[in-house]
Design a protein around this motif. Structure first.
Motif, PDB file in Angstrom:
ATOM      1  N   VAL A 272      10.399  76.482  74.751  1.00  0.00           N
ATOM      2  CA  VAL A 272      10.176  75.418  75.498  1.00  0.00           C
ATOM      3  C   VAL A 272      11.833  75.042  75.826  1.00  0.00           C
ATOM      4  O   VAL A 272      12.227  74.606  76.973  1.00  0.00           O
ATOM      5  N   LEU A 273      12.712  75.215  75.038  1.00  0.00           N
ATOM      6  CA  LEU A 273      14.063  74.937  75.123  1.00  0.00           C
ATOM      7  C   LEU A 273      14.788  75.868  76.319  1.00  0.00           C
ATOM      8  O   LEU A 273      15.394  75.218  77.162  1.00  0.00           O
ATOM      9  N   SER A 274      14.501  77.189  76.277  1.00  0.00           N
ATOM     10  CA  SER A 274      14.891  78.028  77.176  1.00  0.00           C
ATOM     11  C   SER A 274      14.274  78.024  78.384  1.00  0.00           C
ATOM     12  O   SER A 274      14.963  78.115  79.337  1.00  0.00           O
ATOM     13  N   ALA A 275      13.159  77.829  78.437  1.00  0.00           N
ATOM     14  CA  ALA A 275      12.160  78.117  79.717  1.00  0.00           C
ATOM     15  C   ALA A 275      11.818  76.934  80.047  1.00  0.00           C
ATOM     16  O   ALA A 275      11.414  76.693  81.292  1.00  0.00           O
ATOM     17  N   GLY A 276      12.052  75.805  79.362  1.00  0.00           N
ATOM     18  CA  GLY A 276      11.604  74.481  79.863  1.00  0.00           C
ATOM     19  C   GLY A 276      10.161  74.233  80.098  1.00  0.00           C
ATOM     20  O   GLY A 276       9.608  73.166  80.546  1.00  0.00           O
ATOM     21  N   LYS A 277       9.420  75.195  79.517  1.00  0.00           N
ATOM     22  CA  LYS A 277       7.995  75.051  79.436  1.00  0.00           C
ATOM     23  C   LYS A 277       7.273  75.865  78.421  1.00  0.00           C
ATOM     24  O   LYS A 277       8.247  76.749  77.722  1.00  0.00           O
ATOM     25  N   ALA A 278       6.279  75.546  77.994  1.00  0.00           N
ATOM     26  CA  ALA A 278       5.242  76.509  77.106  1.00  0.00           C
ATOM     27  C   ALA A 278       5.014  77.675  77.624  1.00  0.00           C
ATOM     28  O   ALA A 278       4.558  77.882  78.788  1.00  0.00           O
ATOM     29  N   SER A 279       5.349  78.743  77.082  1.00  0.00           N
ATOM     30  CA  SER A 279       5.369  80.165  77.683  1.00  0.00           C
ATOM     31  C   SER A 279       4.799  81.140  76.561  1.00  0.00           C
ATOM     32  O   SER A 279       5.776  81.649  75.520  1.00  0.00           O
ATOM     33  N   PHE A 280       3.585  81.483  76.365  1.00  0.00           N
ATOM     34  CA  PHE A 280       3.176  82.384  75.407  1.00  0.00           C
ATOM     35  C   PHE A 280       3.774  83.813  75.511  1.00  0.00           C
ATOM     36  O   PHE A 280       4.245  84.314  74.521  1.00  0.00           O
ATOM     37  N   ARG A 281       4.290  84.297  76.858  1.00  0.00           N
ATOM     38  CA  ARG A 281       4.720  85.532  76.909  1.00  0.00           C
ATOM     39  C   ARG A 281       6.281  85.379  76.480  1.00  0.00           C
ATOM     40  O   ARG A 281       6.603  86.193  75.860  1.00  0.00           O
ATOM     41  N   TYR A 282       7.009  84.529  76.746  1.00  0.00           N
ATOM     42  CA  TYR A 282       8.268  84.257  76.273  1.00  0.00           C
ATOM     43  C   TYR A 282       8.390  84.371  74.579  1.00  0.00           C
ATOM     44  O   TYR A 282       9.089  84.987  74.213  1.00  0.00           O
ATOM     45  N   ALA A 283       7.510  83.506  74.179  1.00  0.00           N
ATOM     46  CA  ALA A 283       7.582  83.412  72.702  1.00  0.00           C
ATOM     47  C   ALA A 283       7.196  84.790  71.923  1.00  0.00           C
ATOM     48  O   ALA A 283       7.904  85.271  71.059  1.00  0.00           O
ATOM     49  N   ASP A 284       6.312  85.451  72.905  1.00  0.00           N
ATOM     50  CA  ASP A 284       5.898  86.635  72.393  1.00  0.00           C
ATOM     51  C   ASP A 284       7.085  87.897  72.240  1.00  0.00           C
ATOM     52  O   ASP A 284       7.481  88.683  71.537  1.00  0.00           O
ATOM     53  N   SER A 285       7.832  87.633  73.416  1.00  0.00           N
ATOM     54  CA  SER A 285       9.187  88.475  73.461  1.00  0.00           C
ATOM     55  C   SER A 285      10.146  88.061  72.426  1.00  0.00           C
ATOM     56  O   SER A 285      10.720  89.001  71.716  1.00  0.00           O
ATOM     57  N   ILE A 286      10.354  86.703  72.081  1.00  0.00           N
ATOM     58  CA  ILE A 286      10.989  86.244  70.759  1.00  0.00           C
ATOM     59  C   ILE A 286      10.625  87.044  69.639  1.00  0.00           C
ATOM     60  O   ILE A 286      11.412  87.652  68.874  1.00  0.00           O
ATOM     61  N   LEU A 287       9.421  86.911  69.296  1.00  0.00           N
ATOM     62  CA  LEU A 287       8.732  87.353  67.896  1.00  0.00           C
ATOM     63  C   LEU A 287       8.816  88.956  67.715  1.00  0.00           C
ATOM     64  O   LEU A 287       9.029  89.388  66.959  1.00  0.00           O
ATOM     65  N   ASN A 288       8.729  89.291  69.311  1.00  0.00           N
ATOM     66  CA  ASN A 288       8.431  90.910  69.071  1.00  0.00           C
ATOM     67  C   ASN A 288       9.992  91.366  68.706  1.00  0.00           C
ATOM     68  O   ASN A 288      10.142  92.328  67.851  1.00  0.00           O
ATOM     69  N   ARG A 289      11.133  90.837  69.456  1.00  0.00           N
ATOM     70  CA  ARG A 289      12.549  91.084  68.784  1.00  0.00           C
ATOM     71  C   ARG A 289      12.653  91.087  67.313  1.00  0.00           C
ATOM     72  O   ARG A 289      13.251  91.605  66.621  1.00  0.00           O
ATOM     73  N   TRP A 290      12.199  89.721  66.772  1.00  0.00           N
ATOM     74  CA  TRP A 290      12.299  89.361  65.424  1.00  0.00           C
ATOM     75  C   TRP A 290      11.363  90.397  64.411  1.00  0.00           C
ATOM     76  O   TRP A 290      11.869  90.578  63.562  1.00  0.00           O
ATOM     77  N   HIS A 291      10.229  90.698  65.135  1.00  0.00           N
ATOM     78  CA  HIS A 291       9.468  91.963  64.273  1.00  0.00           C
ATOM     79  C   HIS A 291      10.418  93.097  63.920  1.00  0.00           C
ATOM     80  O   HIS A 291      10.212  93.787  63.204  1.00  0.00           O
ATOM     81  N   ASP A 292      10.879  93.547  65.314  1.00  0.00           N
ATOM     82  CA  ASP A 292      11.753  94.883  65.209  1.00  0.00           C
ATOM     83  C   ASP A 292      12.892  94.570  64.186  1.00  0.00           C
ATOM     84  O   ASP A 292      13.250  95.534  63.838  1.00  0.00           O
ATOM     85  N   GLU A 293      13.369  93.325  64.049  1.00  0.00           N
ATOM     86  CA  GLU A 293      14.649  93.203  63.421  1.00  0.00           C
ATOM     87  C   GLU A 293      14.085  93.181  61.870  1.00  0.00           C
ATOM     88  O   GLU A 293      14.955  92.817  61.022  1.00  0.00           O
TER      89      GLU A 293
END
Length: 351
Positions: A272-293
């Motif tokens: 929400v802070l970065s995209a300015g709105k709720a976005s499941f796709r954007y959150a999924d990209s964050i969580l995908n990176r965290w999962h890989d890390e």
């Protein structure tokens, strides 16, 4: 009364009467009741054609009330399973296998709902089946017959022998009660999943989660749904239910990647802070990176943030050094010119 659906465990093209019925049930029953039961067997042997109570009464030359009394009698004897509508009228009749008294078990052939030979399996740890002997024994029990009947109602079809074997395995090896198996199928069908592969997967998941009763299953599902609403709340969504595509994302975050709600909330807030709105796709990209890390806790996120900031500072310092370094062009002495004086000289020379 509307049309009835009549089915049975018998699938032969002739009318089969169990010796248990002839020896133990028929002698103590009213003659009219026996007539009704035998006619039901006959109709089932002919393919289980639709009928009404009126037609059945006409065939036997009796009244509809006589038929109803007979049906209720055989229900009490556990030779029939009945399903009624909201008005209390009978809509489905399932003929079950007459129970054989214990003292006669050795001298009478067993009658099983399983109509297909099943190969023996020496390792039942996750085979999804029980032995042929155990299947035959279980299929004679009225609670198993009822479980099968309910399963077929939910699935809208007759169970195959392999599917029936899976249900018996849930009962006998996973120690699920028949009520829990009924709820398992109801839960899967209500979520648009009638595949037995999916039902089996959910059963194993419940087993590994320690779910053994309907109460346990309901509590687990309710908690699971609460997680959905907690995630929506993290996005700032409070006025609606999650849609199918959102549930797909949340299932992956919770079940596949096994992130805690704290980690998912953090990803939602950053979205929400970065995209300015709720976005499941954007959150999924964050969580995908965290999962890989390999993120498993909020401390891991803080560590990644710290590493990122340190890397950014190093890159900034490197950029400053590169911009301050003189280039080849700057090695020459710079000259300044009075363009107005040069223009005057050119004009004078032209005269």
């Amino acid at each position: 009364m509307g049309t009835l659906t009549l089915r049975t465990a018998y699938y032969q093209d002739f009318t089969m009467i169990s010796n248990a019925f002839l020896d133990d049930y028929m002698p103590r029953a009213n003659g009219e009741f026996v007539k009704v039961y035998l006619m039901l067997l006959r109709i089932c042997a002919g393919g289980g054609e639709p009928l009404t109570l009126g037609r059945l009464a006409d065939l036997l030359n009796c009244t509809e009330n006589d038929v109803i009394r007979a049906i209720r009698y055989w229900e009490k004897e556990k030779l029939l399973l009945l399903r009624t509508d909201e008005a209390g009228e009978v809509t489905d009749i399932m003929l079950t296998t007459p129970a054989v008294p214990a003292e006669a078990m050795e001298s009478r052939p067993r009658i099983s709902l399983n109509t297909e030979a099943i190969p023996a399996d020496t390792d039942n740890s996750r085979s999804g089946r029980v032995s042929v002997e155990r299947a035959a024994e279980l299929c004679e029990r009225s609670d198993i017959v009822e479980m099968r009947f309910i399963a077929e109602q939910y699935l809208g079809k007759l169970l195959t022998p392999t599917e029936l074997q899976k249900l018996l395995y849930f009962y006998d090896d996973l120690h699920f009660s028949t009520d829990l198996i009924d709820y398992l199928i109801e839960y899967c069908v209500s979520n648009d999943h009638k595949s037995f592969r999916y039902i089996e997967k959910v059963a194993y998941n419940w087993y590994e989660s320690g779910i053994r009763t309907v109460h346990d299953a309901r509590s687990s599902i309710n908690n699971y749904h609460k997680d959905y609403y907690e995630i929506l709340k993290a996005f700032g969504i409070r006025s609606r239910n999650p849609v199918k595509s959102e549930i797909t994302y949340m299932k992956k975050w919770l079940n596949t990647w096994h992130f805690s709600l704290d980690i998912i909330r953090e990803a939602c807030e950053r979205t929400v802070l970065s995209a300015g709105k709720a976005s499941f796709r954007y959150a999924d990209s964050i969580l995908n990176r965290w999962h890989d890390e390999g993120v498993t806790s909020p401390e891991d996120i803080a560590r990644l943030d710290s590493d990122h900031e340190a890397r950014a500072r190093r890159d900034a310092r490197s950029t400053e050094r590169d911009s301050a370094k003189p280039g080849d062009f700057n090695n020459f002495a710079q000259r300044s010119y009075d363009y107005e004086a040069l223009e005057d000289q050119l004009l004078k020379g032209s005269r």
